[in-house]
Design a protein around this motif. Structure first.
Motif, mmCIF file in Angstrom:
data_model
loop_
_atom_site.group_PDB
_atom_site.id
_atom_site.type_symbol
_atom_site.label_atom_id
_atom_site.label_comp_id
_atom_site.label_asym_id
_atom_site.label_seq_id
_atom_site.Cartn_x
_atom_site.Cartn_y
_atom_site.Cartn_z
ATOM 1 N N ASP A 25 -45.187 18.606 -5.258
ATOM 2 C CA ASP A 25 -45.971 19.949 -5.220
ATOM 3 C C ASP A 25 -46.474 20.077 -3.869
ATOM 4 O O ASP A 25 -46.893 21.467 -3.558
ATOM 5 N N GLU A 74 -41.606 21.422 5.125
ATOM 6 C CA GLU A 74 -40.755 22.666 4.356
ATOM 7 C C GLU A 74 -39.526 22.107 3.667
ATOM 8 O O GLU A 74 -39.169 22.369 2.519
ATOM 9 N N ILE A 75 -38.733 21.291 4.552
ATOM 10 C CA ILE A 75 -37.563 21.009 4.175
ATOM 11 C C ILE A 75 -37.643 19.862 3.069
ATOM 12 O O ILE A 75 -36.907 20.058 1.960
ATOM 13 N N GLY A 79 -47.642 23.570 0.361
ATOM 14 C CA GLY A 79 -47.678 23.471 -0.935
ATOM 15 C C GLY A 79 -49.224 23.261 -1.474
ATOM 16 O O GLY A 79 -50.051 24.033 -0.862
ATOM 17 N N LYS A 125 -41.987 22.430 9.813
ATOM 18 C CA LYS A 125 -40.544 22.707 9.481
ATOM 19 C C LYS A 125 -40.203 21.345 8.577
ATOM 20 O O LYS A 125 -39.332 21.518 7.394
ATOM 21 N N GLN A 145 -31.067 17.667 8.147
ATOM 22 C CA GLN A 145 -31.863 18.578 8.278
ATOM 23 C C GLN A 145 -33.181 18.768 9.206
ATOM 24 O O GLN A 145 -33.558 19.634 9.868
ATOM 25 N N THR A 146 -33.695 17.309 8.944
ATOM 26 C CA THR A 146 -35.054 17.159 9.655
ATOM 27 C C THR A 146 -35.067 16.649 11.101
ATOM 28 O O THR A 146 -35.712 16.745 11.922
ATOM 29 N N LYS A 188 -40.225 19.498 0.765
ATOM 30 C CA LYS A 188 -40.832 20.136 -0.353
ATOM 31 C C LYS A 188 -39.744 20.905 -1.000
ATOM 32 O O LYS A 188 -39.606 21.112 -2.408
ATOM 33 N N THR A 189 -38.863 21.752 -0.040
ATOM 34 C CA THR A 189 -37.662 22.570 -0.766
ATOM 35 C C THR A 189 -36.386 21.456 -1.418
ATOM 36 O O THR A 189 -35.998 21.933 -2.801
ATOM 37 N N HIS A 190 -36.426 20.386 -1.209
ATOM 38 C CA HIS A 190 -35.308 19.428 -1.634
ATOM 39 C C HIS A 190 -35.998 18.247 -2.714
ATOM 40 O O HIS A 190 -35.078 17.517 -2.800
ATOM 41 N N THR A 191 -37.339 18.450 -2.894
ATOM 42 C CA THR A 191 -37.749 17.405 -3.880
ATOM 43 C C THR A 191 -38.572 18.189 -4.864
ATOM 44 O O THR A 191 -38.751 19.389 -4.771
ATOM 45 N N ASN A 192 -39.199 17.291 -5.627
ATOM 46 C CA ASN A 192 -39.979 17.815 -6.686
ATOM 47 C C ASN A 192 -41.715 17.738 -6.532
ATOM 48 O O ASN A 192 -42.256 17.889 -7.304
#
Length: 581
Positions: free
Chosen positions: A250, A241-242, A265, A238, A222-223, A244-248
């Motif tokens: 913050d 954002e990818i 975040g 970008k 994705q990146t 942060k969306t796919h990991t935990n």
């Protein structure tokens, strides 16, 4: 009674085994099995086998059982039921025949001195058990890391059987009848439990790594399109954002060597894109090129006292072994970094570094081609070419000397265009020759319209991106004063400022329209006399060559415009200042 006591000793060994297996360093040892790793395994299991002897159960000559917490010595006539063979068997299966033999020898030697120099046969029997268990284990595992459960039970039974033969021959078969069944059960169960714990942990770890690998590959997929654009604010936002969306995490951030490129975040209100890196943690990683983990706010050292980020891992991004920036991942509140997050961050940083290197190589080739095409287009641009030819044609009739001079300037312009289009950097002397040739041709067309001045505090040998000055000068000629027929002044200023050279081109024109000034150098604009593509190309080349600190800046008002950028100074530059004027 004996069975119960032996199983209590087994519990001690299992607790130690669990603590050992839970250690990542130990798991690395048993997988690699190099000479160094085998030596460490011998030391670890050697301590275990001594503990087994000292926590054994003393059996008197009348076959009564004496329970003592620690057995440093026992009488010549007494015997010992312990977990020594269990440890030796396990060491053999984990480390191989060499480790098993040496650990058996250590256990036998200790048992010999523990019995007040009695039971010398234990040295031979324990060493033999270690060797045979290791050889049998290597043969039965058939390409696997360890034998199966039933094979472990078989090996453990054979090992304890060998030990019982020695005990029966040298001590008496009545003792063997008393301890044989409990010892065989103890050794088989203990070895099986130890190896089962180890195999389960390794299997879970392998599955976790497989999941992590899948996640990293998904993130990579994705990146990739964004990282191949280079390390800039748009692509960094970008990518963050990818992640942060796919990991935990913050918060996720990316920087180059000096500025924050993106922060998504918690903390985005003060970790702002385009501003200098704030935290001491990130600065130290960029300076040292080594990853660092912060377990509290103090270690992060954010100057904003209200920052909610409580733990972080920061990993350098490398290009050609040089640190180009950093990947930052944060937790807030009571969350803490674990080995999982650390491995994920390290893996992502390595992959991102490779993606950036590929992207920059592609972009450099593309921009080099664009620069060369730009130069070739300038040479054959009908408007520019015919204007120059018409000027020369007119001069031939009235002033042959000026006509010859014009031809020389046109030749210089063509030659420097060809040379500059093939290089990533050229000397200031070459760039000045290109600018002078261009301006001299314009002055021949409009004798009193333009005046070009230089204020240079640097050597002619400093290196610049090709067409950097020429693009800015041409931009001033074409756009600064569209209607004014004279007194149009253009000044080129190059001067040192700390670690950079500041390079500026100023004019006294009417200024740039506020509607387009924020877009210049970042995207093409729709204007009647151009699209700004040359400025976008130059700005991209500056970012790729020197980082975001060198991007184009536009200061404009009704009194004129200054376009400037900066390039890093090298050690040789500082020795050659004030040589050009």
């Amino acid at each position: 009674m004996l069975m119960l006591l032996l199983f209590q000793r087994l519990g001690i060994i299992m607790i130690l085994a669990f603590l050992l297996v839970n250690n990542s360093y130990f798991r690395q040892l048993i997988v690699e099995r190099s000479k160094r790793e085998k030596l460490v395994l011998i030391i670890i299991f050697g301590l275990f086998v001594i503990i087994s002897n000292m926590t054994g159960i003393e059996i008197k000559s009348d076959r009564s059982i004496v329970e003592r917490p620690i057995l440093t010595t026992i009488s010549h006539s007494d015997s010992l039921a312990n977990t020594r063979t269990l440890v030796i068997t396990t060491a053999s299966l984990v480390g191989g025949p060499l480790v098993g033999t040496v650990v058996g020898f250590i256990g036998g030697i200790h048992r010999f001195f523990q019995g007040n120099l009695s039971g010398i046969f234990y040295i031979i029997s324990s060493s033999l058990v270690g060797y045979l268990s290791g050889r049998l284990g290597d043969k039965l595992k058939a390409g696997n890391l360890y034998p199966s459960t039933w094979q472990i039970i078989l090996i453990s039974t054979v090992a304890e059987g060998i030990q019982m033969l020695f005990v029966g021959f040298f001590t008496g078969w009545d003792l063997v009848r008393l301890i044989m069944l409990p010892m065989i059960l103890l050794n088989s169960l203990g070895s099986t439990l130890f190896l089962t714990i180890l195999k389960t942990y390794l299997s879970n770890e392998s599955q976790l790594r497989a999941v992590q690998t899948r996640d990293v590959l998904d993130l990579t997929r994705q990146t990739l399109p964004y990282l191949r654009q280079g390390l800039n604010q748009q692509s960094a936002a970008k990518v963050c954002e990818i992640i942060k969306t796919h990991t935990n995490f913050d918060a996720v951030g990316l920087t180059d060597r000096t500025n924050v490129l993106a922060h998504i975040g918690i903390g985005h209100d003060h970790h702002i894109s385009g501003q200098p890196v704030k935290t001491d943690l990130s600065k130290s990683v960029i300076l040292s090129g080594e990853p660092r983990i912060a377990l509290d706010k103090t270690a992060i050292s954010c100057p904003n006292s209200e920052c909610l980020l409580s733990s972080a891992i920061v990993v350098p991004l490398k290009l050609n072994r040089e640190t180009a920036g950093a990947l930052k991942m944060y937790f807030s509140g009571n969350k803490k970094m674990t080995e999982v997050e650390e491995n994920l961050a390290l893996g992502l940083a390595q992959i991102f570094s490779g993606q950036l290197a590929m992207g920059i190589a592609e972009e450099q080739n593309k921009l080099a081609n664009l620069a060369e095409i730009k130069a070739l287009q300038a040479q054959i641009n009908p408007h520019f070419f015919f204007n120059a030819i018409n000027t020369i044609s007119a001069l031939i009739r009235i002033d042959a000397t000026k006509a010859r001079y014009a031809l020389m300037q046109l030749s210089t312009f063509f030659r420097t265009s060809l040379q500059g289009g093939q290089d990533r950097e050229i000397s200031l002397k070459q760039e000045k020759a290109h600018v002078d040739a261009y301006m001299n041709l314009e002055k021949l067309r409009f004798p009193d319209k333009y005046q070009l001045d230089y204020q240079i505090e640097a050597s002619d040998k400093i290196m610049l991106p090709p067409f950097g000055l020429q693009v800015l000068v041409e931009n001033a000629v074409r756009h600064a004063s569209k209607e004014r027929k004279k007194d149009n002044r253009i000044r080129i200023v190059i001067k040192p400022e700390e670690m950079f050279f500041r390079i500026a081109v100023s004019d006294n024109g009417h200024g740039i329209s506020p509607a387009i000034i924020d877009s210049l150098g970042r995207e093409t604009v729709l204007e009647s006399q151009g699209s700004g593509t040359a400025l976008v190309n130059l700005n991209n080349r500056l970012n790729l060559l020197y980082g975001s600190a060198s991007q184009l800046h536009f200061d404009s008002s009704s009194a004129g415009t200054t376009v400037w950028y900066q390039i890093p100074r090298t050690k040789g530059d500082s020795d050659n200042e004030n040589l050009s004027s």
